[in-house]
Write a protein that holds these residues in place. Structure first.
Motif, PDB file in Angstrom:
ATOM      1  N   ASN A 172       0.838  -1.202   0.000  1.00 19.95           N
ATOM      2  CA  ASN A 172       0.000   0.000   0.000  1.00 19.95           C
ATOM      3  C   ASN A 172       0.871   1.249   0.000  1.00 19.95           C
ATOM      4  O   ASN A 172       1.930   1.291   0.631  1.00 19.95           O
ATOM      5  N   ILE A 173       0.410   2.281  -0.706  1.00 15.67           N
ATOM      6  CA  ILE A 173       1.168   3.526  -0.760  1.00 15.67           C
ATOM      7  C   ILE A 173       1.043   4.260   0.575  1.00 15.67           C
ATOM      8  O   ILE A 173      -0.064   4.527   1.051  1.00 15.67           O
ATOM      9  N   LEU A 174       2.190   4.563   1.170  1.00 11.39           N
ATOM     10  CA  LEU A 174       2.234   5.292   2.433  1.00 11.39           C
ATOM     11  C   LEU A 174       2.539   6.763   2.224  1.00 11.39           C
ATOM     12  O   LEU A 174       2.202   7.601   3.054  1.00 11.39           O
ATOM     13  N   GLY A 175       3.213   7.076   1.129  1.00  7.15           N
ATOM     14  CA  GLY A 175       3.616   8.450   0.891  1.00  7.15           C
ATOM     15  C   GLY A 175       4.322   8.567  -0.439  1.00  7.15           C
ATOM     16  O   GLY A 175       4.335   7.641  -1.258  1.00  7.15           O
ATOM     17  N   VAL A 176       4.935   9.721  -0.647  1.00  9.24           N
ATOM     18  CA  VAL A 176       5.627  10.014  -1.904  1.00  9.24           C
ATOM     19  C   VAL A 176       6.907  10.774  -1.570  1.00  9.24           C
ATOM     20  O   VAL A 176       6.911  11.641  -0.689  1.00  9.24           O
ATOM     21  N   VAL A 177       7.996  10.440  -2.270  1.00  7.91           N
ATOM     22  CA  VAL A 177       9.196  11.256  -2.212  1.00  7.91           C
ATOM     23  C   VAL A 177       9.303  11.998  -3.542  1.00  7.91           C
ATOM     24  O   VAL A 177       9.134  11.415  -4.610  1.00  7.91           O
ATOM     25  N   ASP A 178       9.528  13.298  -3.459  1.00  3.18           N
ATOM     26  CA  ASP A 178       9.502  14.156  -4.644  1.00  3.18           C
ATOM     27  C   ASP A 178      10.733  15.048  -4.669  1.00  3.18           C
ATOM     28  O   ASP A 178      11.234  15.478  -3.620  1.00  3.18           O
ATOM     29  N   ILE A 179      11.228  15.323  -5.869  1.00  2.00           N
ATOM     30  CA  ILE A 179      12.313  16.286  -6.067  1.00  2.00           C
ATOM     31  C   ILE A 179      11.786  17.376  -6.989  1.00  2.00           C
ATOM     32  O   ILE A 179      11.359  17.082  -8.114  1.00  2.00           O
ATOM     33  N   SER A 180      11.781  18.609  -6.497  1.00  3.39           N
ATOM     34  CA  SER A 180      11.215  19.728  -7.247  1.00  3.39           C
ATOM     35  C   SER A 180      12.211  20.869  -7.352  1.00  3.39           C
ATOM     36  O   SER A 180      13.044  21.074  -6.452  1.00  3.39           O
ATOM     37  N   GLY A 181      12.099  21.626  -8.434  1.00  3.83           N
ATOM     38  CA  GLY A 181      12.939  22.798  -8.633  1.00  3.83           C
ATOM     39  C   GLY A 181      12.435  23.613  -9.803  1.00  3.83           C
ATOM     40  O   GLY A 181      11.515  23.193 -10.521  1.00  3.83           O
ATOM     41  N   PRO A 182      13.013  24.778 -10.033  1.00  7.11           N
ATOM     42  CA  PRO A 182      12.596  25.612 -11.169  1.00  7.11           C
ATOM     43  C   PRO A 182      12.732  24.850 -12.481  1.00  7.11           C
ATOM     44  O   PRO A 182      13.681  24.079 -12.678  1.00  7.11           O
ATOM     45  N   ALA A 183      11.802  25.070 -13.403  1.00  7.14           N
ATOM     46  CA  ALA A 183      11.767  24.319 -14.657  1.00  7.14           C
ATOM     47  C   ALA A 183      13.042  24.491 -15.469  1.00  7.14           C
ATOM     48  O   ALA A 183      13.475  23.573 -16.166  1.00  7.14           O
ATOM     49  N   GLN A 184      13.677  25.670 -15.382  1.00  9.11           N
ATOM     50  CA  GLN A 184      14.890  25.893 -16.172  1.00  9.11           C
ATOM     51  C   GLN A 184      16.066  25.062 -15.676  1.00  9.11           C
ATOM     52  O   GLN A 184      17.084  24.943 -16.356  1.00  9.11           O
ATOM     53  N   HIS A 185      15.942  24.490 -14.481  1.00  8.66           N
ATOM     54  CA  HIS A 185      17.005  23.639 -13.943  1.00  8.66           C
ATOM     55  C   HIS A 185      16.609  22.164 -14.009  1.00  8.66           C
ATOM     56  O   HIS A 185      17.040  21.351 -13.202  1.00  8.66           O
ATOM     57  N   PHE A 186      15.812  21.829 -15.005  1.00 14.02           N
ATOM     58  CA  PHE A 186      15.357  20.463 -15.222  1.00 14.02           C
ATOM     59  C   PHE A 186      16.536  19.497 -15.277  1.00 14.02           C
ATOM     60  O   PHE A 186      17.549  19.775 -15.911  1.00 14.02           O
ATOM     61  N   SER A 187      16.432  18.348 -14.599  1.00 12.44           N
ATOM     62  CA  SER A 187      17.461  17.308 -14.642  1.00 12.44           C
ATOM     63  C   SER A 187      16.811  15.973 -14.956  1.00 12.44           C
ATOM     64  O   SER A 187      15.840  15.573 -14.297  1.00 12.44           O
TER      65      SER A 187
END
Length: 643
Positions: A172-187
């Motif tokens: 079962n899904i307990l949570g989410v790990v996310d990496i976010s940043g400005p679109a111009q620094h897309f990786s």
């Protein structure tokens, strides 16, 4: 440049969808499906940001996800060094997309607040449209959403990659790990990193859950002799039946059909632990239940079923109020008997850990030591750092020796030779036959680097290389591989030492895979237990009254446990008829103590209030961060632990 063109095309496709409801083929299938869901949710594309949860509800939700946050913390800490210059942030959410923790580049964190990409922000698709967090929850798999693929216009300045975190038992899904940043620094690596972090968190959760079950079963085994003729179900914190006596499943099916070992009892895993008693009483009206927890750790329940053929069931004795005593159940077997041999049990019994903060540290050390994770122990002089290091060695199950080295006491020009050894004739004055070195002596065991903060800067690169490849080279000799657990300790402020150029930051990162801080004696809630334990080790025939313990507790202990032991040893020489005699301190000493303690408490209270604010009002996290007991936090807040 190609990515800019793609973004413009996606932007035009988004505008087309808003006007006509049609999604052009160039839009990725997952994004197109999400946009359509957003239409069904009636999401406004002009939304200023995600909804924010009320503070009291956020605190409740964070408390409900303590295990998730605890397992994510070391992963976030390790990854944060990659984030600090990336203008990116790491985000942890629960299964609904509610943000419960963030870490990373301060610039990204500050910018995220503009759209409520912060603690308490609700990032489900139904809250803020297409975004990696909400879409990963909706699709139940990893996803990356870049720039104009977001549904709400103000979020389109961001790129984000998210991976669900699943419970190791049921998926079962307990949570989410996310990496976010400005679109111009897309990786393009962000999604891979999020997936790796998710898997790492899941593995830590699996270890923690297994450890909790082992503790629960150990508790049951300790009580089992009283229930030889009774039938018992052992249920873990998620309601899974992890053990059942032969007849227990049949008896349970008399009231709840379909029950079998390995299944989950209905509704338990979502139910607050304080409501388990009444819920289980409703499920099994004739049974007795024992709800089992240790400090703040909720383990599960034992259900003693009433067998009509055997007569009424005995009532299960309630767990003792001081369940935090680590020696009672904190030595589970992990398949390899070496992990829980007699030495381990002896060391656990000798390490007093009734204080919640210390009990948590003990638990973390027990998980880390068998995996050969480097452990860094911080704390004031006399707080028991070496005792905890010896405990780690015992808990690791390693057969080799425990080898201590005081880095502050060795001349700079001798430490390398002491650590790595030397061969005969390698330098003037070298011992005939050479020396194996402490690392070789510790092979298969534990090397304890005491006062690591005082290690000469010239030796730190040498130790760093050893920690990179686990090979040692004696002076004048050849490399050899070593299997050793590294435990380091310090009372120094390593962050300040790094800023002053006296300690290498990359060495700290190698040493602090597990980083724990022992509280001072004044901040511990188990003072009486420590006194009685120390007195027993000095002279088992001696006793001490409650009044005498209270007298000692009122004094200052700048030398912490070490000072307390010395005082008890001195007092034992004047014991009368086996009882320690303690004179009431003179009035001038009491006044001095009161004034000094008052000043110290003002400083302590300021630290607590500051940390309490930084942790968004989380008492447990505040106590953990400062290495103090929850009672101390409540005192600083002007509350009682009972609230």
């Amino acid at each position: 440049m190609g990515r800019d063109i793609d973004q413009r095309q996606v932007r035009r496709a988004w505008e087309t969808f808003l006007e006509r409801g049609d999604v052009p083929d160039l839009v990725r299938t997952d994004v197109a499906a999400s946009w359509k869901r957003c239409n069904d949710f009636h999401i406004s594309v002009e939304s200023d940001g995600a909804p924010l949860l009320a503070e009291d509800e956020l605190l409740r939700r964070r408390e409900a996800h303590r295990l998730l946050a605890k397992c994510a913390k070391p992963v976030f800490d390790r990854a944060s060094k990659f984030m600090n210059e990336s203008i990116s942030m790491m985000i942890l959410t629960d299964a609904s997309g509610l943000i419960i923790d963030t870490k990373g580049d301060d610039r990204a964190i500050d910018a995220g607040r503009e759209i409520h990409l912060e603690h308490g922000g609700r990032w489900g698709e139904a809250d803020i449209g297409t975004n990696a967090i909400g879409t990963a929850v909706a699709m139940q798999r990893p996803v990356q959403i870049n720039g104009a693929e977001h549904f709400c216009s103000k979020v389109q300045r961001w790129t984000c990659a998210a991976a669900p975190i699943r419970h190791p038992d049921d998926g079962n899904i307990l949570g989410v790990v996310d990496i976010s940043g400005p679109a111009q620094h897309f990786s393009s690596q962000s999604l891979a990193l999020a997936m790796v972090m998710s898997e790492y968190i899941q593995s830590l959760m699996g270890e923690s859950c297994k450890f909790d079950r082992d503790c629960l079963l150990e508790y049951y085994r300790n009580k089992q002799s009283k229930w030889l003729n009774e039938d018992v179900l052992v249920v873990d914190r998620r309601g899974i039946i992890v053990h059942a006596t032969d007849n227990a499943v049949r008896l349970a099916n008399d009231t709840q059909s379909g029950i079998r070992q390995g299944m989950s009892l209905p509704n338990l895993k979502e139910l607050p632990f304080n409501k388990w008693q009444s819920h289980l009483s409703g499920m099994f009206p004739t049974a007795r239940t024992d709800i089992v927890s240790v400090n703040d750790c909720e383990l599960g329940a034992l259900i003693l079923l009433r067998n009509q053929k055997r007569g009424s069931a005995k009532q299960i004795p309630s767990p003792p109020s001081a369940m935090g005593r680590t020696s009672e159940i904190f030595c589970p077997k992990h398949g390899n008997s070496n992990n829980c041999d007699a030495t381990c049990r002896h060391k656990e019994a000798s390490f007093v850990a009734s204080d919640p903060a210390v009990a948590l540290i003990v638990r973390q050390v027990k998980l880390a030591a068998p995996r050969r994770m480097p452990i860094l122990i911080r704390g004031e002089t006399g707080t028991g750092k070496e005792e905890l290091a010896r405990f780690a060695h015992a808990a690791s199950g390693r057969k080799g020796a425990f080898v201590p080295l005081n880095c502050a006491a060795m001349p700079e020009n001798l430490i390398e030779a002491e650590l790595f050894g030397y061969v005969e004739g390698s330098f003037t004055g070298a011992r005939r036959g050479g020396s194996p070195g402490l690392i070789k002596e510790a092979d298969g065991g534990t090397l304890f680097l005491d006062e690591i903060g005082d290690m000469p800067i010239s030796l730190q690169p040498v130790l760093l290389r050893f920690l990179d490849d686990w090979t040692a080279r004696p002076i004048g000799g050849s490399n050899f591989a070593v299997d050793v657990l590294i435990v380091a300790a310090t009372n120094a402020k390593l962050d300040r030492a790094i800023a002053d150029g006296r300690f290498r930051s990359d060495l700290l990162y190698r040493l602090n895979t597990l980083d724990v801080a022992l509280p001072s004696l004044a901040d511990r809630s188990d003072f009486e237990g420590i006194v009685r334990h120390l007195l027993h080790s000095i002279d088992p025939s001696l006793s001490i009254s409650e009044e005498a313990v209270a007298n000692l507790a009122s004094r200052r202990w700048p030398g912490n446990i070490r000072e307390l032991r010395n005082v008890l040893a001195r007092l034992s020489l004047s014991a009368v008829e086996g009882v320690l005699q303690i004179d009431t301190p003179a009035s001038s000493e009491r006044e001095e103590t009161t004034v000094s303690d008052s000043r110290l408490w003002d400083l302590q209270r300021a630290r607590v209030l500051n940390a309490f604010e930084e942790t968004q009002g989380n008492v447990s996290e505040t106590a953990r961060r400062l290495g103090i007991s929850r009672n101390t936090v409540y005192r600083a807040l002007g509350k009682t632990s009972g609230r």
